[in-house]
Design an enzyme around this catalytic site. Structure first.
Site, PDB file in Angstrom:
ATOM      1  N   HIS A   1       0.813  -1.227   0.000  1.00 14.53           N
ATOM      2  CA  HIS A   1       0.000   0.000   0.000  1.00 14.53           C
ATOM      3  C   HIS A   1       0.840   1.268   0.000  1.00 14.53           C
ATOM      4  O   HIS A   1       1.891   1.348   0.631  1.00 14.53           O
ATOM      5  CB  HIS A   1      -1.043  -0.009   1.117  1.00 14.53           C
TER       6      HIS A   1
ATOM      7  N   ASP B   1       5.686   1.961   6.926  1.00 16.63           N
ATOM      8  CA  ASP B   1       4.413   1.262   6.706  1.00 16.63           C
ATOM      9  C   ASP B   1       3.638   2.066   5.670  1.00 16.63           C
ATOM     10  O   ASP B   1       3.045   3.075   6.017  1.00 16.63           O
ATOM     11  CB  ASP B   1       3.654   1.162   8.033  1.00 16.63           C
TER      12      ASP B   1
ATOM     13  N   GLU C   1      -5.265   1.560   2.299  1.00 10.81           N
ATOM     14  CA  GLU C   1      -5.151   0.361   3.142  1.00 10.81           C
ATOM     15  C   GLU C   1      -5.405   0.697   4.595  1.00 10.81           C
ATOM     16  O   GLU C   1      -6.040  -0.068   5.330  1.00 10.81           O
ATOM     17  CB  GLU C   1      -3.757  -0.270   2.974  1.00 10.81           C
ATOM     18  N   GLU C   2      -4.873   1.837   5.029  1.00 12.74           N
ATOM     19  CA  GLU C   2      -4.916   2.176   6.463  1.00 12.74           C
ATOM     20  C   GLU C   2      -6.325   2.475   6.961  1.00 12.74           C
ATOM     21  O   GLU C   2      -6.554   2.567   8.160  1.00 12.74           O
ATOM     22  CB  GLU C   2      -3.987   3.367   6.751  1.00 12.74           C
TER      23      GLU C   2
ATOM     24  N   ASP D   1       3.926  -6.172   3.441  1.00 10.09           N
ATOM     25  CA  ASP D   1       3.602  -5.076   4.379  1.00 10.09           C
ATOM     26  C   ASP D   1       4.477  -5.227   5.620  1.00 10.09           C
ATOM     27  O   ASP D   1       5.194  -6.217   5.759  1.00 10.09           O
ATOM     28  CB  ASP D   1       2.104  -5.150   4.751  1.00 10.09           C
TER      29      ASP D   1
HETATM   30 CO    CO Z   1      -0.280   0.598   8.965  1.00 14.63          CO
HETATM   31 ZN    ZN Z   2       0.709  -1.330   6.380  1.00 15.00          ZN
END
Ligand code: CO
Ligand code: ZN
Length: 331
Positions: free
Chosen positions: A62, A163, A193-194, A216
């Site tokens: 992501h 991340d 994604e978050e 990830d």
């Molecule tokens: Co995250």
């Molecule tokens: Zn992530």
């Protein structure tokens, strides 16, 4: 890869506002793929075509990062915020953030109530140096994320948005090194994604893969008193996910990763994560179900402005993915 990672982590890209990261990645992979398109959700979908003997693979990392959205500007020009993704207020305090228009701000909080050790989200504000609401350079709905250069700390790398820009960096490098593959590899740099793997949900439907893999971060258990007791450690190789809070990895996909790592003599470890999930869950539960797994990069201080990884794990993740994608699938 470190220079590529630096560019990625230092780029602005809270969920739903991934356009700068997307443009950067399109630039970086442009010469190495057969097709490149952006879909309605903002996912960047890169296709590296196989030789016709393989299967249809989806690999996802992501592009978005956690952030804050301006929800109220008071008469003195201080900005109240709502979280974008899994934001911990106490990890924001004292941090510096930047809005899309370039305005910088400092995160602080109102006086805490009796017995209140951690400020709740409602008590956070961003000081953007404005004298009044009229003077405030930030408007309702504007989004911000941490500003923080990537630095080397001993043998580790620290930055905001590791991340999941580490996942993006790993997949970019994999595409660059993957000369030929039997498989049609759809590499999806996903959006949102978050806030609930929203980009991967629609991308997985569109790609309709035979097998899916996410790349990830995961938590690292090698700190003095980890919040979660985990066997993962920085520098011990990429972590092959067994389960997280949203997915039980498809056993043969997990074993495929282990078998290739062993055949190649690459370091690897297992990940059993109690909470959280990744784009792999979205892929696995798409359509009538898709075998899926996740290759994780152990990361200390996830969702803080100083997410910390070992560069060795990134290199070994690329080695493993390239080796996997060059072979036929085990089934
Ligand atoms: Co995250
Ligand atoms: Zn992530």
């Amino acid at each position: 890869m470190n220079e590529c990672l630096r560019q990625l982590v230092e780029t602005f890209g809270p969920s739903g506002h991934e356009h700068r990261v997307r443009a950067l990645i399109a630039d970086l992979v442009g010469g190495h793929v057969d097709e490149l398109r952006t879909d309605a959700m903002g996912n960047l979908v890169a296709l590296k075509r196989g030789d016709g003997t393989g299967q249809r693979l989806m690999l996802a990392a992501h592009m978005d990062e956690i952030g804050l959205m301006a929800s109220y500007i008071d008469e003195k020009g201080f900005v109240r915020v709502q979280p974008i993704g899994g934001v911990s207020p106490w990890l924001e305090v004292g941090g510096r953030v930047q809005f899309q228009n370039g305005s910088l701000g400092v995160v602080s909080h109102d006086k805490l109530g009796h017995g209140e050790a951690v400020p709740p989200m409602e008590k956070l504000f961003i000081d953007v140096g404005a004298a009044s609401r009229q003077d405030c350079p930030v408007g309702l709905g504007d989004v911000a994320c941490f500003v923080q250069p990537m630095v080397q700390v001993g043998g580790l790398l620290t930055a905001k948005a590791m991340d999941d820009r580490v996942g993006c960096a790993v997949l970019i490098e994999t595409l660059r090194r993957l000369a030929a593959t039997p498989h049609d590899c759809y590499v999806v740099f996903s959006a949102q994604e978050e806030v609930g793997t929203r980009g991967a949900v629609t991308a997985a439907y569109g790609v309709a893969p035979d097998v899916g893999l996410a790349v990830d971060v995961t938590l690292a258990g090698d700190v003095p008193e980890p919040a979660v007791r985990m066997a993962t450690a920085l520098g011990a190789g990429p972590a092959i996910k067994v389960k997280d809070g949203g997915m039980i990895a498809t056993p043969w996909v997990k074993d495929w990763m282990i078998d290739v790592a062993q055949a190649e003599g690459l370091p690897w470890q297992l990940e059993v994560l109690p909470g959280g999930t990744t784009d792999a869950r979205a892929i696995q539960t798409s359509r009538d179900g898709v075998p899926a797994g996740c290759l994780s990069i152990p990361c200390r201080y996830v969702h803080s402005p100083s997410e910390t990884v070992s560069p060795a794990d990134l290199g070994h993740a690329v080695d493993l993915l390239v080796a996997m994608l060059r072979r036929p699938l085990p089934r």
